[in-house]
Design an enzyme around this catalytic site. Structure first.
Site, PDB file in Angstrom:
ATOM      1  N   GLY A   1       3.278  11.838  -1.153  1.00 25.73           N
ATOM      2  CA  GLY A   1       3.407  10.588  -1.868  1.00 25.73           C
ATOM      3  C   GLY A   1       3.127   9.502  -0.963  1.00 25.73           C
ATOM      4  N   GLN A   2       4.022   8.794  -0.263  1.00 33.86           N
ATOM      5  CA  GLN A   2       3.604   7.839   0.563  1.00 33.86           C
ATOM      6  C   GLN A   2       2.630   6.854   0.088  1.00 33.86           C
ATOM      7  OE1 GLN A   2       2.754  10.555   4.023  1.00 33.86           O
ATOM      8  NE2 GLN A   2       4.528   9.539   4.882  1.00 33.86           N
ATOM      9  N   HIS A   3       3.006   6.375  -1.371  1.00 38.10           N
ATOM     10  CA  HIS A   3       2.311   5.400  -1.924  1.00 38.10           C
ATOM     11  C   HIS A   3       3.095   4.805  -2.791  1.00 38.10           C
ATOM     12  CE1 HIS A   3       1.566   9.190  -4.103  1.00 38.10           C
ATOM     13  NE2 HIS A   3       1.440   8.076  -5.312  1.00 38.10           N
ATOM     14  N   ALA A   4       2.195   3.571  -3.426  1.00 42.68           N
ATOM     15  CA  ALA A   4       2.777   3.068  -4.915  1.00 42.68           C
ATOM     16  C   ALA A   4       1.892   3.087  -5.705  1.00 42.68           C
ATOM     17  CB  ALA A   4       3.277   1.604  -4.379  1.00 42.68           C
TER      18      ALA A   4
ATOM     19  N   LYS B   1       7.051   5.548  -2.761  1.00 38.82           N
ATOM     20  CA  LYS B   1       7.718   6.579  -3.056  1.00 38.82           C
ATOM     21  C   LYS B   1       7.325   7.758  -2.094  1.00 38.82           C
ATOM     22  CE  LYS B   1       4.868   7.034  -7.124  1.00 38.82           C
ATOM     23  NZ  LYS B   1       4.728   5.726  -6.805  1.00 38.82           N
TER      24      LYS B   1
END
Length: 140
Positions: A51-54, A100
């Protein structure tokens, strides 16, 4: 169902008998959007963070259909929650514009992801500082 910062745990009906279980998830019925894309994550080591993004537009429902993992969500305003996905009949609804991180994957984890939008790389925000700046600008 519990709510926090826009994320919401979902529990799906389980059907079954001595032959096993069946879980049905339908768009606009069990989840709050039509399903445009389905993908899944497996084979991630325990120390990997995914993830590590929006996403600007995409909404998601994440279901760990095998094994377990954790999902940390942040709203960019200092609020965060950690959800444990470890039952194949539960999931988490993630609206757009939540940061997330998926992590702590068990060796047998299969994380099913249902998305409201087709893949579009331009709607991903992959830099946390940029994400915070957008939240501050759009939602003062």
């Amino acid at each position: 169902m519990s709510k926090h910062i826009g994320a919401q745990m979902l529990e799906f009906s389980q059907n079954g008998d001595d032959r096993g279980h069946l879980v049905v998830v339908e768009g606009m019925k069990d989840i709050p959007f039509d399903i445009a894309r389905i993908f899944y994550i497996y084979g991630s080591a325990n120390d990997v963070v995914r993830g590590q993004h929006a996403n600007r537009k995409s909404q998601f429902v994440l279901i760990n259909v095998a094994g377990s993992c954790k999902v940390k969500v942040q709203d960019g305003k200092g609020n965060e929650a950690v959800f444990v996905l470890n039952r194949p009949h539960t999931g988490i609804y993630l609206p757009a514009m939540l940061w997330k991180d998926m992590y702590d994957f068990s060796a047998d984890s299969v994380l099913l992801c249902l998305a409201s939008e087709h893949y579009d790389t331009t709607e991903y925000i992959r830099n946390y500082d940029e994400y915070i700046a957008i939240i501050d600008e759009e939602m003062p």
